[in-house]
Scaffold this active site. Structure first.
Site, PDB file in Angstrom:
ATOM      1  N   GLU A 281      -1.725   0.022 -10.060  1.00  0.00           N
ATOM      2  CA  GLU A 281      -3.064   0.495 -10.471  1.00  0.00           C
ATOM      3  C   GLU A 281      -3.615  -0.312 -11.648  1.00  0.00           C
ATOM      4  OE1 GLU A 281      -4.054   4.644 -10.164  1.00  0.00           O
ATOM      5  OE2 GLU A 281      -2.393   4.951  -8.773  1.00  0.00           O
TER       6      GLU A 281
ATOM      7  N   ILE B 238       0.829  -1.208   0.000  1.00  0.00           N
ATOM      8  CA  ILE B 238       0.000   0.000   0.000  1.00  0.00           C
ATOM      9  C   ILE B 238       0.867   1.264   0.000  1.00  0.00           C
ATOM     10  CG2 ILE B 238      -1.856   1.260   1.174  1.00  0.00           C
ATOM     11  CD1 ILE B 238      -2.630  -1.567  -0.074  1.00  0.00           C
TER      12      ILE B 238
ATOM     13  N   GLN C 262      23.707   9.325 -36.830  1.00  0.00           N
ATOM     14  CA  GLN C 262      22.303   9.054 -37.180  1.00  0.00           C
ATOM     15  C   GLN C 262      21.678   7.941 -36.329  1.00  0.00           C
ATOM     16  OE1 GLN C 262      21.278   7.637 -41.170  1.00  0.00           O
ATOM     17  NE2 GLN C 262      19.899   9.389 -41.318  1.00  0.00           N
TER      18      GLN C 262
ATOM     19  N   THR D 200      -2.150  -3.987 -13.720  1.00  0.00           N
ATOM     20  CA  THR D 200      -1.035  -4.273 -14.642  1.00  0.00           C
ATOM     21  C   THR D 200      -1.463  -3.894 -16.065  1.00  0.00           C
ATOM     22  OG1 THR D 200      -1.838  -6.495 -15.141  1.00  0.00           O
ATOM     23  CG2 THR D 200      -0.344  -6.286 -13.256  1.00  0.00           C
TER      24      THR D 200
HETATM   25  N1  COS Z   1     -17.202   0.800 -13.809  1.00  0.00           N
HETATM   26  C1  COS Z   1     -18.437   0.372 -13.452  1.00  0.00           C
HETATM   27  N2  COS Z   1     -18.763  -0.918 -13.294  1.00  0.00           N
HETATM   28  C2  COS Z   1     -17.784  -1.831 -13.495  1.00  0.00           C
HETATM   29  C3  COS Z   1     -16.482  -1.463 -13.873  1.00  0.00           C
HETATM   30  C4  COS Z   1     -16.210  -0.080 -14.029  1.00  0.00           C
HETATM   31  N3  COS Z   1     -14.994   0.349 -14.396  1.00  0.00           N
HETATM   32  N4  COS Z   1     -15.750  -2.578 -14.020  1.00  0.00           N
HETATM   33  C5  COS Z   1     -16.559  -3.614 -13.737  1.00  0.00           C
HETATM   34  N5  COS Z   1     -17.781  -3.159 -13.416  1.00  0.00           N
HETATM   35  C6  COS Z   1     -18.964  -3.949 -13.048  1.00  0.00           C
HETATM   36  C7  COS Z   1     -19.299  -4.961 -14.136  1.00  0.00           C
HETATM   37  O1  COS Z   1     -20.146  -4.386 -15.112  1.00  0.00           O
HETATM   38  C8  COS Z   1     -19.974  -6.068 -13.365  1.00  0.00           C
HETATM   39  O2  COS Z   1     -21.314  -5.670 -13.083  1.00  0.00           O
HETATM   40  P1  COS Z   1     -22.494  -6.777 -13.091  1.00  0.00           P
HETATM   41  O3  COS Z   1     -22.161  -7.697 -11.964  1.00  0.00           O
HETATM   42  O4  COS Z   1     -23.712  -5.958 -12.872  1.00  0.00           O
HETATM   43  O5  COS Z   1     -22.414  -7.444 -14.422  1.00  0.00           O
HETATM   44  C9  COS Z   1     -19.238  -6.061 -12.025  1.00  0.00           C
HETATM   45  O6  COS Z   1     -18.646  -4.748 -11.901  1.00  0.00           O
HETATM   46  C10 COS Z   1     -18.151  -7.111 -11.981  1.00  0.00           C
HETATM   47  O7  COS Z   1     -17.317  -6.895 -13.110  1.00  0.00           O
HETATM   48  P2  COS Z   1     -16.444  -8.030 -13.808  1.00  0.00           P
HETATM   49  O8  COS Z   1     -17.262  -9.264 -13.940  1.00  0.00           O
HETATM   50  O9  COS Z   1     -15.817  -7.471 -15.036  1.00  0.00           O
HETATM   51  O10 COS Z   1     -15.374  -8.282 -12.658  1.00  0.00           O
HETATM   52  P3  COS Z   1     -14.050  -9.120 -12.648  1.00  0.00           P
HETATM   53  O11 COS Z   1     -13.936  -9.726 -11.296  1.00  0.00           O
HETATM   54  O12 COS Z   1     -13.942 -10.025 -13.831  1.00  0.00           O
HETATM   55  O13 COS Z   1     -12.873  -8.017 -12.737  1.00  0.00           O
HETATM   56  C11 COS Z   1     -11.377  -6.396 -13.679  1.00  0.00           C
HETATM   57  C12 COS Z   1     -12.733  -7.126 -13.726  1.00  0.00           C
HETATM   58  C13 COS Z   1     -10.213  -7.265 -14.093  1.00  0.00           C
HETATM   59  C14 COS Z   1     -11.533  -5.253 -14.645  1.00  0.00           C
HETATM   60  C15 COS Z   1     -11.109  -5.853 -12.258  1.00  0.00           C
HETATM   61  O14 COS Z   1     -10.926  -6.891 -11.348  1.00  0.00           O
HETATM   62  C16 COS Z   1      -9.910  -4.925 -12.205  1.00  0.00           C
HETATM   63  O15 COS Z   1      -9.961  -3.774 -12.600  1.00  0.00           O
HETATM   64  N6  COS Z   1      -8.769  -5.422 -11.698  1.00  0.00           N
HETATM   65  C17 COS Z   1      -7.582  -4.626 -11.511  1.00  0.00           C
HETATM   66  C18 COS Z   1      -7.647  -3.889 -10.238  1.00  0.00           C
HETATM   67  C19 COS Z   1      -6.418  -3.094 -10.010  1.00  0.00           C
HETATM   68  O16 COS Z   1      -6.166  -2.123 -10.668  1.00  0.00           O
HETATM   69  N7  COS Z   1      -5.613  -3.520  -9.025  1.00  0.00           N
HETATM   70  C20 COS Z   1      -4.404  -2.862  -8.713  1.00  0.00           C
HETATM   71  C21 COS Z   1      -4.307  -2.602  -7.278  1.00  0.00           C
HETATM   72  S1  COS Z   1      -5.271  -1.278  -6.752  1.00  0.00           S
HETATM   73  S2  COS Z   1      -4.050   0.223  -6.796  1.00  0.00           S
END
Ligand code: COS
Length: 385
Positions: free
Chosen positions: A363, A156, A278, A365
């Site tokens: 944030e 964190i 170059q 990968t």
């Molecule tokens: N805005 C609004 N809604 C979102 C969204 C967004 N950006 N991304 C996902 N959702 C919604 C989806 O539409 C879905 O809704 P429903 O359940 O109604 O269908 C729900 O949230 C779950 O989404 P999804 O099924 O896509 O979730 P996943 O578990 O497959 O994860 C990713 C999707 C990979 C995009 C997500 O886990 C992610 O962003 N991971 C990376 C996180 C990150 O950046 N970590 C770094 C550390 S934090 S600094």
């Protein structure tokens, strides 16, 4: 290139550049070497009102947006990514309150954040959650008027230094993504402590710690938004903050390009400055072009977010992935142009190359960003049918 910045935007950019050149550049190598948190620079940024750039005026901020924040992040990153990470992660931690906090929560926390009096950190990642944001195992159980938190967050940024933590925890494990909730936890809350400080490849002046919750009781009022909304709070937060990571990429690439170009003018081989060769010119030409392309994309996406567009996931992921891949390539190229000198700690580019790597990892990968873009494309093509 001229991006037709208005007077306030020019002021933010120029002041950030001044702080970067006068206060950060002279100490960046030492901060990196000693892994020292940059409190003096944080205080200088607070005195110049930088922490309030994107916070609404009614809460003591400047009421500007993602674009102006990106300008500041870019300039700080040109000098030192460790310092800019501390600054940018503060915004990451603030977005959950800004986007989903109640009026009381905003009144309670945003003025101190805007003035730089209290720093913020965002806690999502854990041993088994990060890319899989819904895999969080930290729990928050409602008991009377309090939530009781148990679990450990890892890696964190600003951990230990920040006073305010926005935390994603599970209120109902059986519901997956819909079982997560977001909370504000203040430092010094009983049951909340910090684990080991990480020893990192780069951004060594920024603090990276574990957050440990052991029967940590927080008032019910510290829930951000509604129970079960935590995953969306996290996703929307990341949608807003990823452009800032893109801006970090632009800034560090610019810094690396400038250092390499300057050195190429001074270093003579075969009787000429190497900039007249170059092979070297072509590397520098690509570095400059790619950096400008990244800047144009990051600025456009930041402006798009500031229009209040509802869904910016695809665009912010594009800005993050493109600008940070550019940053990695350009910093490696800077070391190559400078050769032996580039590899030495005496010059700033080896640190830039070490620092840049984190941009492709944190944030989300860059593989996750491509997933986000891919999912958006699937939805768009389905709509067209
Ligand atoms: N805005 C609004 N809604 C979102 C969204 C967004 N950006 N991304 C996902 N959702 C919604 C989806 O539409 C879905 O809704 P429903 O359940 O109604 O269908 C729900 O949230 C779950 O989404 P999804 O099924 O896509 O979730 P996943 O578990 O497959 O994860 C990713 C999707 C990979 C995009 C997500 O886990 C992610 O962003 N991971 C990376 C996180 C990150 O950046 N970590 C770094 C550390 S934090 S600094």
């Amino acid at each position: 290139m001229d991006y037709f910045l208005d007077e306030e935007q020019l002021m933010i950019r120029d002041l950030a550049r001044q702080i970067a050149e006068e206060k950060i550049m002279p100490v960046r190598a030492e901060l990196d070497e000693k892994e020292e948190f940059p409190w003096e620079i944080v205080n200088a940024l607070a005195q110049s009102d930088f922490f309030g750039i994107y916070i609404p005026e009614e809460y003591g901020g400047f009421g500007k947006g993602c674009f102006e924040l990106s300008l500041a992040i870019e300039e700080l990153s040109r000098a030192c990514l460790g310092v800019s990470t501390t600054f940018a992660a503060n915004a990451l931690g603030t977005y959950p309150i800004m986007l989903y906090g109640s009026a009381e929560q905003k009144k309670k926390y945003l003025p101190d954040i805007a003035s730089g009096k209290r720093m913020v950190a965002f806690g999502l990642t854990e041993a088994n959650a990060g890319s899989d944001a819904a895999g969080v195992q930290t729990t928050a159980k409602l008991e009377g008027n309090e939530y009781v938190l148990n679990g450990t967050k890892q890696w964190i940024t600003n951990g230990g230094e920040a006073e305010i933590y926005t935390i994603i925890a599970m209120t109902d494990r059986n519901k997956g993504a819909r079982g997560a909730s977001a909370f504000v936890v203040e430092k010094d809350t009983p049951g909340f402590s910090f684990g080991k400080k990480e020893n990192k490849l780069g951004i060594r002046s920024s603090s990276t710690r574990e957050l440990i919750f052991e029967n940590c009781r927080i008032p019910k009022e510290n829930l951000i938004g509604r129970q079960g909304m935590g995953f969306i709070v996290a996703m929307k937060t990341l949608d807003s903050s990823r452009t800032g990571v893109g801006a970090q990429g632009v800034g560090i690439a610019q810094g690396a390009y400038e250092a390499a170009a300057e050195y190429a003018r001074e270093r003579h081989q075969f009787g000429h400055p190497i900039i007249s060769i170059q092979a070297v010119q072509h590397i520098l030409a690509d570095m400059a072009t790619e950096t400008e392309a990244a800047r144009a994309l990051v600025y456009s996406v930041a402006k798009y977010i500031d229009t209040g567009a509802r869904d910016v996931s695809k665009e912010s992921a594009m800005a993050k992935v493109f600008a940070t891949d550019v940053a990695m390539k350009v910093t490696v190229d800077a070391v190559q142009v400078m050769g032996g000198a580039g590899y030495m700690r005496e010059y700033p580019v080896e640190k830039m190359m070490r620092d840049a790597k984190i941009l492709q990892i944190y944030e989300g990968t860059n593989q996750i960003q491509r997933n986000v873009i891919g999912q958006a494309l699937i939805k768009e093509t389905a709509k067209k049918k």
